[in-house]
Design a protein around this motif. Structure first.
Motif, short mmCIF file in Angstrom:
data_model
loop_
_atom_site.label_atom_id
_atom_site.label_comp_id
_atom_site.label_asym_id
_atom_site.label_seq_id
_atom_site.Cartn_x
_atom_site.Cartn_y
_atom_site.Cartn_z
N ILE A 2 2.54 15.92 1.40
CA ILE A 2 2.41 14.46 1.38
C ILE A 2 3.76 13.80 1.12
O ILE A 2 4.45 14.12 0.15
CB ILE A 2 1.36 14.03 0.34
N LEU A 3 4.12 12.91 2.01
CA LEU A 3 5.39 12.17 1.95
C LEU A 3 6.58 13.11 1.78
O LEU A 3 7.56 12.78 1.12
CB LEU A 3 5.36 11.13 0.81
N GLY A 4 6.43 14.31 2.31
CA GLY A 4 7.53 15.27 2.25
C GLY A 4 7.81 15.84 0.86
O GLY A 4 8.84 16.45 0.63
N THR A 5 6.90 15.63 -0.08
CA THR A 5 7.17 16.09 -1.44
C THR A 5 6.62 17.48 -1.70
O THR A 5 6.82 18.04 -2.78
CB THR A 5 6.53 15.15 -2.48
N GLY A 6 5.87 18.01 -0.74
CA GLY A 6 5.28 19.32 -0.96
C GLY A 6 3.92 19.25 -1.64
O GLY A 6 3.21 20.25 -1.75
N PHE A 7 3.52 18.09 -2.11
CA PHE A 7 2.21 17.97 -2.76
C PHE A 7 1.12 17.97 -1.68
O PHE A 7 1.24 17.31 -0.64
CB PHE A 7 2.13 16.68 -3.57
N GLY A 24 0.82 -1.21 0.00
CA GLY A 24 0.00 0.00 0.00
C GLY A 24 0.85 1.26 0.00
O GLY A 24 1.91 1.30 0.62
N TYR A 25 0.37 2.27 -0.68
CA TYR A 25 0.99 3.59 -0.82
C TYR A 25 2.36 3.57 -1.50
O TYR A 25 3.06 4.56 -1.54
CB TYR A 25 1.05 4.33 0.54
N SER A 83 -0.10 9.98 9.19
CA SER A 83 1.12 9.44 8.61
C SER A 83 1.68 10.31 7.50
O SER A 83 2.58 9.88 6.78
CB SER A 83 0.86 8.04 8.04
N GLY A 84 1.10 11.48 7.30
CA GLY A 84 1.62 12.35 6.25
C GLY A 84 1.28 11.90 4.85
O GLY A 84 1.97 12.20 3.88
N GLN A 134 -13.33 6.92 7.33
CA GLN A 134 -12.92 8.01 8.21
C GLN A 134 -11.68 7.61 9.01
O GLN A 134 -10.75 8.40 9.15
CB GLN A 134 -14.08 8.40 9.15
N ILE A 135 -11.68 6.36 9.50
CA ILE A 135 -10.49 5.88 10.22
C ILE A 135 -9.28 5.96 9.31
O ILE A 135 -8.21 6.46 9.68
CB ILE A 135 -10.71 4.43 10.71
N ALA A 136 -9.47 5.48 8.06
CA ALA A 136 -8.36 5.48 7.11
C ALA A 136 -7.87 6.90 6.81
O ALA A 136 -6.66 7.15 6.76
CB ALA A 136 -8.78 4.78 5.82
N ILE A 137 -8.81 7.82 6.64
CA ILE A 137 -8.42 9.21 6.36
C ILE A 137 -7.62 9.79 7.54
O ILE A 137 -6.57 10.40 7.35
CB ILE A 137 -9.66 10.08 6.07
N ASP A 138 -8.11 9.54 8.75
CA ASP A 138 -7.39 10.03 9.94
C ASP A 138 -5.98 9.47 10.00
O ASP A 138 -5.02 10.17 10.29
CB ASP A 138 -8.16 9.67 11.21
#
Ligand SMILES: Cc1cc2nc3c(=O)[nH]c(=O)nc-3n(C[C@H](O)[C@H](O)[C@H](O)COP(=O)(O)O)c2cc1C
Ligand code: SF4
Ligand code: SF4
Ligand code: SF4
Ligand code: SF4
Ligand code: SF4
Ligand code: FES
Ligand code: FES
Lengths: 271, 635
Positions: B265-270, B140-141, B258-259, B249-253
């Motif tokens: 997002i993931l430190g990419t600035g997006f 995932g991700y 987790s960024g 909702q749990i997943a979104i939270d």
């Protein structure tokens, strides 16, 4: 400018016009019930449907942009058949109580049915017996005659900024209603009555006063305030019986509610 | 510590199994583990829907890969004893093929699972949908981080385009094309919407995906955001799906923590924000433009398509709207490549499709198959065939209220958009209702028209009044008030409703009528001209008659009849008192010897000779309207 052909005639129109606007600007009439040039395209009545060469399905002309090179036909057998069916459907449950309907004589349904209607309906169904809503002081709502074109709701929300009327329910039982089904409480501008193509929304004070064809109409300027709205007054035997605004005239369109000689209603009512 | 856990009992926590008792089973399993002292090595995990809902509560035990069904709390001690202590499958709860005694414990040998190819549902039943770690373990991700760090938006769009993925929400519009347009339109405010309205009666594909693998949907949405340079997303879920809402909702939270969502997002600035919008659950709100009005807080009514949504959608801003299943495909397409996805299905219909298989078949549930799979394989191999032994396959309804009924001749066509459309139905969102030969097709058409007439938003005349008129006409036919010419009216009206309606609801509403008229016209004609519903479903159009030559006098019908209409002595032919009969069809369903015949309504007062004649026609299979005249008058 956009160049296109309607019924074989070459015409041009402004960019961003709908096919219906292009047609009307060029003197070509397309039947319609839910269109009003002051309102956003709605596409509800489906009477303005036209055939566009190269498209799989007919399109509602009021809700399709006129674009370069289109070749449009507004009165093909297919289109006429659809209009007939749509009118037939509109009338399946319609009370057709024209003899006692104040709209008779200037009713869009009557006119369209006269032109396109199917003289023999294929459906036998019970007429809509909903009783008129006479709760409000000035506007009477006969939902049995309503064809749900939504014009009253939209003019009130989009144009007057009031939103005093709404569509309630869905599917066949949908009705137009004042908020929460209570008595209509608004500015009583009367715009809803003026736009209603049927006898569903009528002036309560004018009820059973005169047939539309016996009124003599004259445009005048409303004397109430400095705005100078154009009013169309209808009179019979020298008595002013109603006033209405017209789509094309004046800046605001206001109506007179009170019968001549009666006192005005608290500044909401003009004249 | 979790690493110590030897066995995972993945108990289904989907809506279906929850309703059939998952909670109690979980409690007894945990208690039993504790009692036997194995609670540190065996753990119960609630998974999402496993697809086999009809046999719920179901459970898959890993790493053993053993499948159990219909688990009752009282079975738990036996199950724990056998499986968890002695290490052998507990036969009693294992899957058994219909009418066969042999149990099939391994999940990979069960036909229902064996023929499926899981892409969208790959994590179903094997992860805990409420734990992001579980999803991450299953790659995932990974697609998101690859897309964010290594791919340009154009490249992502290209992979999606090349994969051949088409929208799973009904219309089958190429997803890559939609995204391409979404990327091309420049705007600093653009929206991504996930359509989880799922209003078709009987459909639960999207609900299952949202419940069993919510992160897959979210990852798909973020990827759509990256590909189209949008920064805000909405998931539109009907409020009747509380479990899906909760898990999303749990997943979104978790993602925000987790960024994986937010401003960096993931430190990419997006940046991408996501929120759930709960819809009131009208069918028409699944239509793209109505859905957007609904999110805007307006009446959920479709609006004419002057502009494409990608140009002017939600709040008149560019909007890219996709279905749940469409989006859940995306991460794996990015991860495994367009070629891999294309290798499944056909040239025009690539990949897999999830179907909600229901009706008169043995294995009701959710199945995912490559799109070149035939209807026969789905219905007979995966679905296990028709439930009742004496009944035969009659038709399969595909595409819900916008779709159509396909008869047996078409069982060997693949479930591609093209082939199904050619047969008169649509793939739609994947509802598949199998009907056996006790189904009345006129009544089936009436059921769907009832639904669409009820769900019509009321905006446009052909749909609002046309569907109601069609429904009334079908109702008349089923009540015995059908007239010559009704079929032609239905056909003619259908044509105009399809041509003149504003949105897809009205444009497709007549399909169930047209497809049944195409393949089962004789049944309509019998209803209208003979006042005869050959399946006995329309009670006003049927007479139940016991053929005295065939009746064995077993008395089964007599016991089953709710009104004592059946009389007779043991081993002697029984008889139905027409005065008392309610025409409920129970006796006909019960009789093992096919001795009860369904005759036209007029047979109720007919003479014996005529009844015999009709009964023999039914037995010979030659009953029914032929040509101009009705069989009854021509006898
Ligand atoms: C009456 C009607 C109902 C619809 N309901 C749904 C629905 O419940 N879920 C869905 O994803 N699409 C539904 N659609 C299709 C959507 O309008 C839209 O095409 C789709 O969500 C686009 O996503 P896709 O390209 O991924 O399929 C419906 C369409 C119509 C006309
Ligand atoms: S609305 Fe028009 S058609 Fe209807 S009753 Fe009044 S006049 Fe007749
Ligand atoms: S009341 Fe009149 S204007 Fe309003 S929706 Fe009905 S027919 Fe249209
Ligand atoms: S086709 Fe039906 S659902 Fe669609 S806009 Fe018209 S009335 Fe509403
Ligand atoms: S149809 Fe129903 S009521 Fe009639 S005889 Fe059979 S079981 Fe009894
Ligand atoms: S169930 Fe069939 S065979 Fe048995 S008594 Fe009834 S009709 Fe006769
Ligand atoms: S005027 Fe175009 S649909 Fe009514
Ligand atoms: S809910 Fe358990 S298998 Fe679907």
């Amino acid at each position: 400018m956009v160049k296109l052909k309607i019924n074989g005639k070459k015409i041009s129109t402004k960019k961003g016009s709908t096919i219906l606007e292009a047609a009307l600007d060029n003197g070509i009439n397309i039947p319609r019930l839910c269109h009003d040039k002051r309102l956003a395209p709605y596409g509800g009545c489906r009477l303005c449907i036209v055939e566009i060469e190269g498209r799989r399905k007919p399109e509602a002309s009021c809700a399709t942009f006129a674009t370069d090179g289109l070749n449009i036909w507004t009165d093909t057998p297919k289109v006429r058949k659809i209009r007939q069916t749509v009118l037939e459907l509109m009338l399946v449950h319609h009370p057709l109580d024209c003899p006692v309907c104040d709209k008779a004589g200037e009713c869009n349904i009557q006119d369209l049915a006269y032109e396109y209607g199917n003289p023999r309906t294929r459906f036998i169904a019970e007429k809509n017996h909903a009783l008129p809503d006479t709760k409000g002081p000035l506007v009477e709502l006969n939902s049995s005659r309503c064809i749900l074109c939504g014009k009253c709701v939209r003019i009130c929300a989009e144009h007057q900024g009031k939103g005093a009327l709404g569509l309630i329910g869905r599917g066949f039982p949908t009705v137009v209603q004042p908020a929460f089904g209570e008595a209509l409480e608004c500015d009583y501008c009367g715009q809803c009555i003026d736009v209603c193509p049927t006898g569903a929304l009528m002036s309560k004070t004018h009820k059973f006063e005169a047939r539309s064809w016996s009124l003599e109409e004259k445009d005048t300027v409303c004397p109430f305030c400095g705005c100078g709205c154009t009013l169309t007054l209808g009179s019979m035997e020298g008595k002013i019986l109603r006033s209405r605004g017209k789509e094309d005239s004046g800046k605001g369109e206001r109506r007179q509610w009170s019968k001549p000689g009666e006192p005005m209603q608290q500044g909401k009512v003009w004249y | 510590m979790e690493t110590a856990v030897r066995t995972h009992a993945m108990l289904c926590g989907g809506t279906g199994c929850m309703a059939s008792g998952t909670k109690k089973v979980k409690a007894s399993l945990e208690e039993e583990f504790r009692k036997k002292g194995i609670d540190d090595e065996a753990k119960v995990v609630l998974s999402g829907c496993n697809g086999f809902c009809a046999k719920g509560p179901v459970m898959a035990v890993y790493p053993d890969e053993t499948f159990y069904q219909d688990i009752r709390p009282e079975d738990v001690p036996g199950l724990v004893e056998e499986h968890f202590l002695k290490g052998r499958p507990y036969e009693k709860l294992a899957f058994k093929e219909h009418d066969k005694k042999i149990s099939i414990p391994s999940i990979h040998d069960i036909p229902f699972f064996k023929h499926q190819v899981l892409v969208v549902l790959k994590n179903k039943g094997i992860i805990d949908p409420e734990r992001i770690e579980d999803y991450i373990t299953m790659d995932g991700y990974k697609a998101l981080s690859r897309a964010l760090t290594l791919m340009k938006p154009e490249e992502i769009v290209k992979v999606v385009t090349d994969s051949g993925l088409r929208g799973r929400g009904g219309a089958g519009f190429p997803t890559g094309k939609k995204w391409e347009l979404g990327l091309k339109i420049k705007s600093d405010e653009k929206y991504v919407i996930c359509n989880g309205d799922e209003g078709d009666p009987g459909a639960f594909m999207d609900r299952s995906v949202m419940e069993s693998d919510p992160h897959a949907v979210i990852e798909g949405m973020i990827l759509c955001g990256v590909a189209t340079e949008s920064h805000k997303g909405y998931i539109y879920v009907r409020a009747e799906y509380p479990l899906a809402v909760k898990r999303l909702q749990i997943a979104i939270d978790q993602c925000y923590k987790s960024g994986l969502l937010g401003s960096n997002i993931l430190g990419t600035g997006f940046a991408f924000d996501l929120e759930i919008y709960q819809g009131a659950g009208a069918f028409v709100c699944g239509e793209a433009t109505a859905l957007m009005r609904s999110i805007e807080g307006k009446r959920g009514m479709p609006r004419p398509k002057l502009w494409r949504s990608a140009v002017r959608g939600l709040w008149d801003r560019p909007t890219i709207l996709n279905n749940v299943e469409t989006l859940a495909n995306i991460p794996q397409i990015i991860l495994n490549g367009a070629g891999w996805y294309r290798s499944l299905g056909t040239e025009e219909s690539a990949g897999t499709k999830v179907f909600a298989l229901t009706g008169d078949i043995n294995n009701v549930g959710l199945v995912e198959v490559p799109m070149d799979t035939t209807l026969r394989r789905i219905i007979f191999d995966i679905g296990g065939g028709i439930t009742k032994k004496k009944r035969k396959f009659k038709a399969v309804q595909l595409g819900g209220p916008s779709g159509g009924c396909i008869p047996g001749e078409f069982l060997d066509i693949p479930v591609t958009y093209e082939a199904i459309k050619q047969s008169g139905a649509i793939v739609g969102s994947g509802g598949m209702v199998v009907m056996d030969d006790s189904t009345c097709m006129v009544n089936t058409a009436k059921f769907f028209l009832d639904f669409t007439a009820d769900e019509s938003c009321g905006k446009c005349v052909p749909c609002r009044i046309g569907t109601k008129v069609m429904y009334d006409l079908l109702g008349d036919i089923c009540k015995g008030r059908g007239k010559a010419g009704d079929i032609e009216i239905l056909e003619d009206l259908s044509e105009d409703i399809i041509d003149a309606s504003l949105c897809g609801l009205g444009q497709s509403a007549p399909n169930p009528v047209l497809s049944t008229l195409k393949y089962f016209r004789r049944e309509y004609e019998m209803h209208i001209h003979d006042k005869w519903c050959p399946t006995g479903v329309c009670s006003d159009l049927s007479t139940f008659y016991i053929d005295e030559k065939l009746c064995k006098g077993c008395g089964a019908c007599l016991r089953a009849c709710p009104t004592d209409a059946v009389t007779g002595e043991k081993k002697k032919p029984h008889k139905i008192d027409q005065e008392q009969c309610l025409h409920c069809r129970t006796c006909w369903d019960t009789c093992k010897f096919d001795s009860i015949k369904i005759l036209p309504a007029t047979a109720r007062n007919a003479g014996h000779a005529e009844i015999r004649h009709l009964a023999e026609m039914v037995t010979a299979g030659s009953a029914g309207f032929r040509g101009k005249e009705s069989v009854i008058s021509s006898q």
